[in-house]
Write an enzyme that holds these catalytic residues in place. Structure first.
Site, PDB file in Angstrom:
ATOM      1  N   GLY A 173      -0.481  -0.895  -2.299  1.00 48.99           N
ATOM      2  CA  GLY A 173      -1.044  -2.086  -1.668  1.00 48.99           C
ATOM      3  C   GLY A 173      -2.277  -2.572  -2.405  1.00 48.99           C
ATOM      4  N   ARG A 196      -4.403  -6.903  -3.117  1.00 46.09           N
ATOM      5  CA  ARG A 196      -5.336  -7.717  -2.322  1.00 46.09           C
ATOM      6  C   ARG A 196      -6.313  -6.821  -1.567  1.00 46.09           C
ATOM      7  NH1 ARG A 196      -1.993 -11.456   1.544  1.00 46.09           N
ATOM      8  NH2 ARG A 196      -0.986  -9.473   2.026  1.00 46.09           N
ATOM      9  N   VAL A 218       6.717   0.780  -0.151  1.00 46.09           N
ATOM     10  CA  VAL A 218       6.425   2.216  -0.013  1.00 46.09           C
ATOM     11  C   VAL A 218       7.297   2.883   1.041  1.00 46.09           C
ATOM     12  CG1 VAL A 218       4.059   2.039  -0.873  1.00 46.09           C
ATOM     13  CG2 VAL A 218       4.495   1.776   1.589  1.00 46.09           C
ATOM     14  N   TYR A 240      -0.336   0.274  15.375  1.00 47.87           N
ATOM     15  CA  TYR A 240      -1.213   0.471  14.216  1.00 47.87           C
ATOM     16  C   TYR A 240      -2.077   1.708  14.399  1.00 47.87           C
ATOM     17  CZ  TYR A 240      -4.944  -0.557  10.837  1.00 47.87           C
ATOM     18  OH  TYR A 240      -5.860  -0.488   9.810  1.00 47.87           O
TER      19      TYR A 240
END
Length: 245
Positions: free
Chosen positions: A10, A13, A62, A153
């Protein structure tokens, strides 16, 4: 001088980009992983190589173990054995728990928790054979304290902490260190959907009086990867401006 190679997931950004820049500045050859942001990943690699560093770009989800295995093989063939893995790739989103459908729940688990499992499994054989290596996982303060309307999350980020601590114990005899950074509220695109008013309120709740910058997390990762942290493993470094104190 031996070349160190880092794989950052990742990395195109936000926090991942800042981590990649900092590691390149410290002399790492960097493998830049992205999923959708190819242009941004390639721009970052061009920036690093223009400054005299080594960088290569690898697109892979991933959550896909086969794609991860291929990415690691290609990165090591081009840049050398991966000595540092930074598991930064992740997704976030706000929703009431009962509104999170199976597809969304499974995607959170696949990217945020299975993703690090896939990358670690891919780099471990080489690290174990060399009896050396460093893994830094990116969790969140919400994985430590929980977050309303971010249950999926927060669950995955709590899982990252369990993964870090357990794997640190398992890999210590092979001289492989595994640590974790738990960022607070960081001023990135991931947080923008919260809105300016909420972000201003979160900054006010932060004892240091501001939101974190991606560079703050990059410095924490670089420290854990350095020889200055050679006696640290299984640790969770909370970088949140005092938010969780």
């Amino acid at each position: 001088m031996k070349q160190n190679t880092a794989l950052v997931t990742g990395a195109s950004r936000g926090i991942g980009r800042a981590i990649t820049r900092e590691l390149a500045r410290r002399g790492y050859a960097v493998a830049i992983n992205y999923f959708r942001s190819q242009g941004e990943a390639e721009a970052l690699a061009a920036e690093i190589t223009a400054g005299g560093g080594q960088a290569a770009v690898y697109g892979a989800d991933v959550a896909n173990s086969a794609a991860v295995g291929e990415m690691v093989a290609r990165a090591e063939a081009a840049l050398g054995p991966i000595s540092l893995l930074v598991n930064n790739a992740g997704i976030a989103g706000q929703a009431l728990f009962q509104d999170v459908d199976d597809e969304s729940w499974n995607r959170f688990l696949a990217v945020n928790l299975t993703g690090p499992r896939n990358t670690i499994r891919a780099v471990l054989p080489g690290m174990i054979s060399r009896k050396a290596g460093c893994i830094v996982n990116i969790s969140s303060i919400w994985g430590l304290r929980g977050a309303s309307c971010e249950v999926a999350y927060a669950c995955t980020k709590a899982g990252i902490i369990g993964l870090t601590r357990s794997l640190a114990l398992e890999l210590a005899p092979s001289h492989i260190r595994v640590n974790c950074v738990a960022p607070g509220v960081i001023d990135t695109e991931m947080c923008r959907p919260l809105g300016a008013e909420t972000l201003a309120d979160l900054a006010e709740q932060t004892p240091l009086g501001r939101l974190g910058r991606p560079e703050d997390i990059a410095q924490a990762v670089a420290f854990l990867a350095s020889e200055d942290a050679s006696f640290l493993t299984g640790q969770v470094l909370t970088a949140d401006g005092g938010f969780s104190v």
